[in-house]
Design a protein around this motif. Structure first.
Motif, PDB file in Angstrom:
ATOM      1  N   VAL A 302      15.455  38.736  64.070  1.00 47.41           N
ATOM      2  CA  VAL A 302      16.774  39.308  63.814  1.00 47.41           C
ATOM      3  C   VAL A 302      16.848  40.701  64.428  1.00 47.41           C
ATOM      4  O   VAL A 302      15.954  41.532  64.209  1.00 47.41           O
ATOM      5  N   LEU A 304      17.675  43.627  63.906  1.00 41.42           N
ATOM      6  CA  LEU A 304      17.866  44.778  63.041  1.00 41.42           C
ATOM      7  C   LEU A 304      16.808  45.817  63.407  1.00 41.42           C
ATOM      8  O   LEU A 304      15.930  45.554  64.229  1.00 41.42           O
ATOM      9  N   PRO A 305      16.865  47.025  62.824  1.00 43.43           N
ATOM     10  CA  PRO A 305      15.763  47.967  63.060  1.00 43.43           C
ATOM     11  C   PRO A 305      14.438  47.254  62.859  1.00 43.43           C
ATOM     12  O   PRO A 305      14.249  46.552  61.858  1.00 43.43           O
ATOM     13  N   ALA A 323      16.715  50.864  68.175  1.00 45.94           N
ATOM     14  CA  ALA A 323      17.636  51.071  67.062  1.00 45.94           C
ATOM     15  C   ALA A 323      18.157  52.505  67.043  1.00 45.94           C
ATOM     16  O   ALA A 323      19.358  52.745  66.899  1.00 45.94           O
ATOM     17  N   TYR A 354      23.235  45.124  71.542  1.00 42.14           N
ATOM     18  CA  TYR A 354      22.303  45.160  70.411  1.00 42.14           C
ATOM     19  C   TYR A 354      23.032  45.534  69.124  1.00 42.14           C
ATOM     20  O   TYR A 354      22.811  44.929  68.072  1.00 42.14           O
ATOM     21  N   CYS A 357      25.102  42.536  67.897  1.00 36.43           N
ATOM     22  CA  CYS A 357      24.221  41.496  67.335  1.00 36.43           C
ATOM     23  C   CYS A 357      23.616  41.940  66.010  1.00 36.43           C
ATOM     24  O   CYS A 357      23.463  41.138  65.079  1.00 36.43           O
ATOM     25  N   ALA A 358      23.275  43.213  65.904  1.00 37.05           N
ATOM     26  CA  ALA A 358      22.680  43.725  64.671  1.00 37.05           C
ATOM     27  C   ALA A 358      23.665  43.640  63.516  1.00 37.05           C
ATOM     28  O   ALA A 358      23.306  43.247  62.397  1.00 37.05           O
ATOM     29  N   VAL A 359      24.928  43.997  63.759  1.00 35.12           N
ATOM     30  CA  VAL A 359      25.938  43.924  62.705  1.00 35.12           C
ATOM     31  C   VAL A 359      26.147  42.475  62.268  1.00 35.12           C
ATOM     32  O   VAL A 359      26.186  42.161  61.070  1.00 35.12           O
ATOM     33  N   ALA A 361      24.067  39.994  62.621  1.00 34.35           N
ATOM     34  CA  ALA A 361      22.846  39.512  61.960  1.00 34.35           C
ATOM     35  C   ALA A 361      22.776  40.033  60.527  1.00 34.35           C
ATOM     36  O   ALA A 361      22.399  39.296  59.607  1.00 34.35           O
ATOM     37  N   LEU A 362      23.158  41.286  60.329  1.00 31.44           N
ATOM     38  CA  LEU A 362      23.112  41.865  58.990  1.00 31.44           C
ATOM     39  C   LEU A 362      24.074  41.137  58.059  1.00 31.44           C
ATOM     40  O   LEU A 362      23.742  40.827  56.906  1.00 31.44           O
ATOM     41  N   VAL A 365      22.563  37.716  57.285  1.00 34.41           N
ATOM     42  CA  VAL A 365      21.415  37.841  56.371  1.00 34.41           C
ATOM     43  C   VAL A 365      21.897  38.102  54.951  1.00 34.41           C
ATOM     44  O   VAL A 365      21.424  37.481  53.987  1.00 34.41           O
TER      45      VAL A 365
END
Length: 379
Positions: A302, A304-305, A323, A354, A357-359, A361-362, A365
């Motif tokens: 994922v 994320l950081p 990150a 990135y 995708c991070a948002v 993915a968060l 999750v």
């Protein structure tokens, strides 16, 4: 003119060579800049240079003269380096002890502090600390690679990865049944203890997989040990020259190795779960292991950081400190700061992609966690 000419001719004929312990990385994004890392393994010091400096330093192999390197530089960048600039570059490399014939620097000289002998013992306490499990981690990784390295050949990896895809498809299709099994296990202290033990063992294999794949790709494993952050106790593996592996593909493979190992660990338990009697308590235990083990492995992918020290998403984007760099760029862009427009297109694409995708993915999750909690709560 005549007095300066011999010096210039001698300099042009000079064949500089980096010492064997000097490592150069591929291009990496660092904020708005594209950089290359240079590491002196003797002193364990490293520093960043730009693409132009890397172009010159990478050709200092003892085979090319400065004249030849300068000619290649002029063709690539449209300008020639003069006598003074060459002297500055050579003086900088020589002062850092990077050239053959220059005295190697110790860690104390490189950092202005104590050398490795003074800092080799890790700091330990009751609440946090670490301890090495083997005296020579690289030799241990080499032995493991000799034993299981054949599995990295395509003839083995393709069927194994195919089996993993099939297993994940089964888990996705029967997720409701697995959630129910997990709920049952959480009410049984004995099964829950066994589940936690197996999950911990899979994290140990995760770290050893990093070591084996790094060794396969020419990496050097510096440490294998235990690290605790009360109340968590985990294994760790440090690949000393991870960022300096020969290609981005090798770095990505090394980073992915841990998550793939977590999933490979689940394969035999998937078979046991599929064929175990439904009224057998171990059926629920295997189901819970499949669900939680898959979630543990996929969490490493994922964006994320970074949960994993090898930063899979960062290597996919060719970035370091991905990150932090993304947050910095997004803050500048949100304020319409002129500095944001100064980021090159490659950096803007990486950080925006990135960040998006991070948002997403968060959100996914959090939604999955909420759904699982609701499902596991007593009716």
């Amino acid at each position: 003119m005549s007095a300066a000419a011999p010096g210039a001719d001698a300099l042009a004929a000079y064949r500089p060579a980096l010492r064997p312990g000097v490592l150069l990385s591929d291009a990496l994004l660092h904020g708005a800049a594209t950089v290359h890392l240079i590491k002196d393994t003797d002193s364990d010091s490293s520093f960043k240079v730009g693409p132009k400096e890397h172009f010159l330093i990478a050709r200092m192999d003892g085979e090319h003269t400065l004249g030849e390197i300068g000619e290649a530089y002029a063709q690539a960048y449209g300008r020639r380096l003069d006598h003074t600039r060459w002297q500055q570059i050579l003086r900088m490399l020589g002062t850092r002890g990077l050239l053959t014939g220059a005295p190697a620097r110790t860690s104390a000289e490189a950092t202005g502090g104590p050398g490795p002998a003074a800092s080799a013992t890790p700091r330990r306490g009751v609440l946090r600390g670490s301890i090495r499990l083997v005296a020579d981690a690289d030799a241990t990784a080499a032995r493991l690679h000799r034993a299981v390295g054949f599995l990295l050949a395509p003839g083995w990896m393709v069927p194994l990865l195919t089996a993993l895809v099939a297993m994940e498809a089964v888990i996705a299709l029967r997720a409701g049944e697995l959630l129910q099994a997990t709920r049952e296990v959480f009410t049984n202290p004995v099964l829950l203890t066994g589940l936690a033990t197996l999950l911990w063992f899979s994290t140990a294999l995760h770290e050893l997989a990093h070591a084996v794949v790094a060794r396969h790709n020419g990496g050097k494993v510096a440490e294998i040990g235990l690290r605790w952050r009360f109340p968590v106790l985990i294994m760790y593996c440090t690949v000393d020259n991870y960022l300096y592996l020969g290609s981005r593909r090798q770095r990505i493979n090394t980073a992915l190795a841990g998550a793939v190992m977590n999933l490979l660990f689940l394969l035999p338990f998937c078979a046991l779960w599929l064929f175990a009697p439904l009224d057998d308590p171990t059926h629920d235990a295997f189901g819970a292991l499949l669900l939680l083990g898959s979630a543990q492995a996929l969490a490493m992918l994922v964006p994320l950081p970074p949960l994993d020290g090898y930063r899979i998403a960062g290597q996919l984007c060719g970035a370091t400190e991905l990150a932090a760099s993304t947050v910095t760029y997004l803050r500048l862009a949100a304020r319409r700061d002129p500095a944001a427009a100064g980021y090159p297109r490659r950096a803007r694409t990486a950080y925006l992609g990135y960040g998006t995708c991070a948002v997403l993915a968060l959100v996914l999750v959090l939604a999955a966690v909420v759904a699982a909690v609701v499902h596991l709560l007593p009716a």
